[in-house]
Design a protein around this motif. Structure first.
Motif, mmCIF file in Angstrom:
data_model
loop_
_atom_site.group_PDB
_atom_site.id
_atom_site.type_symbol
_atom_site.label_atom_id
_atom_site.label_comp_id
_atom_site.label_asym_id
_atom_site.label_seq_id
_atom_site.Cartn_x
_atom_site.Cartn_y
_atom_site.Cartn_z
ATOM 1 N N LEU A 86 -7.838 3.678 -2.601
ATOM 2 C CA LEU A 86 -7.027 2.522 -2.958
ATOM 3 C C LEU A 86 -7.633 1.226 -2.423
ATOM 4 O O LEU A 86 -8.248 1.215 -1.357
ATOM 5 N N ARG A 115 1.792 -0.018 -1.837
ATOM 6 C CA ARG A 115 2.302 1.312 -1.475
ATOM 7 C C ARG A 115 3.112 1.267 -0.177
ATOM 8 O O ARG A 115 4.130 1.947 -0.055
ATOM 9 N N ALA A 160 -3.584 -2.439 -3.468
ATOM 10 C CA ALA A 160 -2.823 -1.237 -3.805
ATOM 11 C C ALA A 160 -2.175 -0.628 -2.559
ATOM 12 O O ALA A 160 -1.043 -0.133 -2.610
#
Length: 560
Positions: free
Chosen positions: A512, A520, A516
């Motif tokens: 990631l 998350r 990202a």
């Protein structure tokens, strides 16, 4: 796989008609399914040995070696009853190679070699005498005897103008010479045999399989990596057209070994996985070699438990000796490793190309066990073989072994520098980095700067490859040399991370981006950037790709 017989123009009883002849034509052209179906139609009405023999050939190419053995055994029996000793002898050749190569049943293969030799002697089967010599060359564990048998087979082939036997004998002789250290002479014969085979000089497609397999194996063992890759590509074209599970498995196995040696470990994993599936399905005789290659890759990656599981059930196969000794050494079981290495080298002999890796490993085992005198003697013998063979790979191994056994000082460093040069020239990425780390240990006597440079270069390579134990060793040396950001071993390094940093590490392992990861974990991108920098600093890493590789190798770093 089996070597060819005397072509595919078998005599058949008149009442079999055109059906059996058509089936043999299918075989000669590589139409295995049509051949199998046609032979089975014939056998529904009459148990003709010619149809059983042809069915056995077709089933082997279709990946059913056990079915092939059953068909050839029945054909052999019926030919003996007629009697047709020449055709029975061809079945015996097929049965030898099916048991030895595809099924890995050495005892059964030796039994069929015995029956073949007796048939030839009892019935004066001169056309098969050269094939007996070829089979004996393949079967012999004694290199001098194997060479003598291969030369006998080659002479018989030329006297009888048997092109298939000539190509197979050239290839077998080349393989024997390469294993004995005569690399250039052996490779030249292997090149010649395979070129003729792929051009269609022989009457049998089995000739292509035999010469291809021997060439690829020898190139892999001799570190002729570019040559191996070239022949694999050509052989893949043959496999795409005709099949051959055995050639497919051997190509995947040795291409995997080439990729391991040249540092392309992810691609190697893919090729070896394909080899493993094929070996388990139809080529049990190659299975132990595939498992050994996978285990060696796992050991290099530091995944010792996985390597141990791969070797379960294959402990007694000669091809797993290197992996087993390396695993025992990594686990600190030096006494067992020493006994195993000595036993295997007594059986195989040290003065062989295929033994060179185990010989070098035996030097490390003897040193770890505290017997420096024995280690030095082994290194000296390896150096003698290296000088005789001229193989760059053997020279590299011998120079590294000499560097380990000469203690400190300029002499040891000189040997290690020579080893580094040879491994680097061969493109063997992991071995180059391992040698660089050994050199760093010796350079510390002359000052930290040179040692740090070599250790850092080694650590960088280990991280890129995913060689975790070696990376940890490089990090430990760097810390001893005063480098504060040196990599800490997995569990210790991970213990320095906060819970949030471990969460970030896991997501880095998933590939990631910072944005990202922020989405998350419901964090600001700047906060994630700070955590990533902290993770890299605490683990002694330089790039996020190294952190991703670290996370993949150390699942224990994950948050509970």
């Amino acid at each position: 796989m089996r070597p060819p017989g005397l072509g595919y123009d078998r005599p058949v009883p008149e009442d079999a008609g055109a059906l059996v002849e058509a089936a043999w034509e299918h075989l000669g052209e590589g139409r295995w399914e049509q051949a199998r179906a046609t032979f089975e139609v014939v056998l529904e009405h009459d148990e003709l040995p010619e149809a059983l023999q042809g069915l056995g050939d077709a089933l082997l190419w279709l990946g059913d070696p056990r079915g092939s053995v059953a068909a050839h055994e029945r054909a052999y029996t019926l030919f003996r009853r007629r009697p047709e000793p020449l055709l029975a002898g061809l079945c015996a050749i097929a049965l030898y190679y099916s048991h030895r190569v595809s099924l890995g049943n050495v005892a059964a293969s030796k039994g069929w070699l015995g029956r073949l030799a007796r048939l030839v002697d009892d019935h004066g089967l001169e056309p098969l005498a050269g094939w007996v010599a070829l089979v004996r060359a393949n079967d012999s564990a004694d290199r001098d005897a194997a060479e003598a048998h291969a030369r006998t087979a080659l002479a018989a082939a030329r006297a009888a103008a048997d092109v298939d036997l000539e190509l197979c004998a050239l290839s077998q002789l080349g393989a024997v010479l390469v294993d004995g250290g005569h690399i250039a002479d052996g490779i030249a014969l292997l090149d010649e045999a395979l070129a003729g085979s792929l051009a269609g000089e022989g009457s049998s497609l089995d000739t292509v399989v035999m010469t291809s397999c021997l060439m690829i194996q020898c190139c892999s063992h001799a570190a002729e990596f570019e040559r191996a890759a070239e022949w694999v590509r050509l052989s893949d074209g043959f496999v795409a057209r005709y099949g051959s599970p055995h050639l497919f498995t051997v190509c995947r196995l040795h291409l995997g070994r080439v990729l391991i040696a040249t540092g392309r470990w992810q691609e190697a994993q893919t090729e070896l996985a394909r080899a493993l599936a094929s070996a388990r399905a139809s080529e049990r005789g190659v299975l132990a070699e595939v498992l050994a290659a996978l285990a060696e890759l796992r050991i290099a990656q530091g995944r010792l438990d996985e390597a141990g599981r791969l070797l379960v059930g294959a402990q007694d196969h000669h091809s797993t000796a290197c992996a087993r000794v390396a695993l025992l050494l990594a686990r600190g079981e030096t006494g067992v490793a020493r006994a195993l290495a000595r036993r295997r080298l007594r059986a195989a002999g040290e003065q062989r190309l295929e033994s060179a890796a185990l010989v070098e490993l035996a030097v490390a085992v003897e040193l770890a066990h505290g017997d420096s005198a024995h280690a030095a003697a082994i290194a000296d013998r390896l150096a003698q073989f290296a000088e005789r063979s001229g193989s760059s790979l053997v020279v590299a191994r011998a120079e590294r072994a000499l560097g380990l056994t000469r203690g400190g000082g300029p002499a040891a460093r000189t040997h290690l520098e020579r080893a580094l040069e040879h491994f680097s020239r061969l493109g063997m990425v992991h071995e180059t980095a391992r040698t660089r780390l050994l050199l760093a240990e010796h350079l510390r006597e002359d000052g930290a700067d040179a040692a740090i440079a070599e250790a850092r270069a080694a650590q960088r390579t280990f991280e890129e490859l995913g060689a975790s134990r070696d990376a940890d060793a490089a990090g430990a040396l760097l810390r001893e040399l005063g480098v504060k950001a040196a990599r800490l071993p997995g569990p210790r390094g991970a213990a320095l991370l906060s819970r949030r940093e471990r969460e970030v590490l896991v997501l880095l392992g998933e590939g990631l981006t910072n944005r990202a990861i922020a989405e998350r974990l419901f964090l600001a991108p700047k906060t994630v950037e700070h955590h990533v920098r902290s993770v890299l600093a605490k683990l002694g890493l330089e790039r996020r790709a190294e952190a991703a590789a670290y996370a993949a190798r150390h699942p224990e770093s994950a948050v509970d």
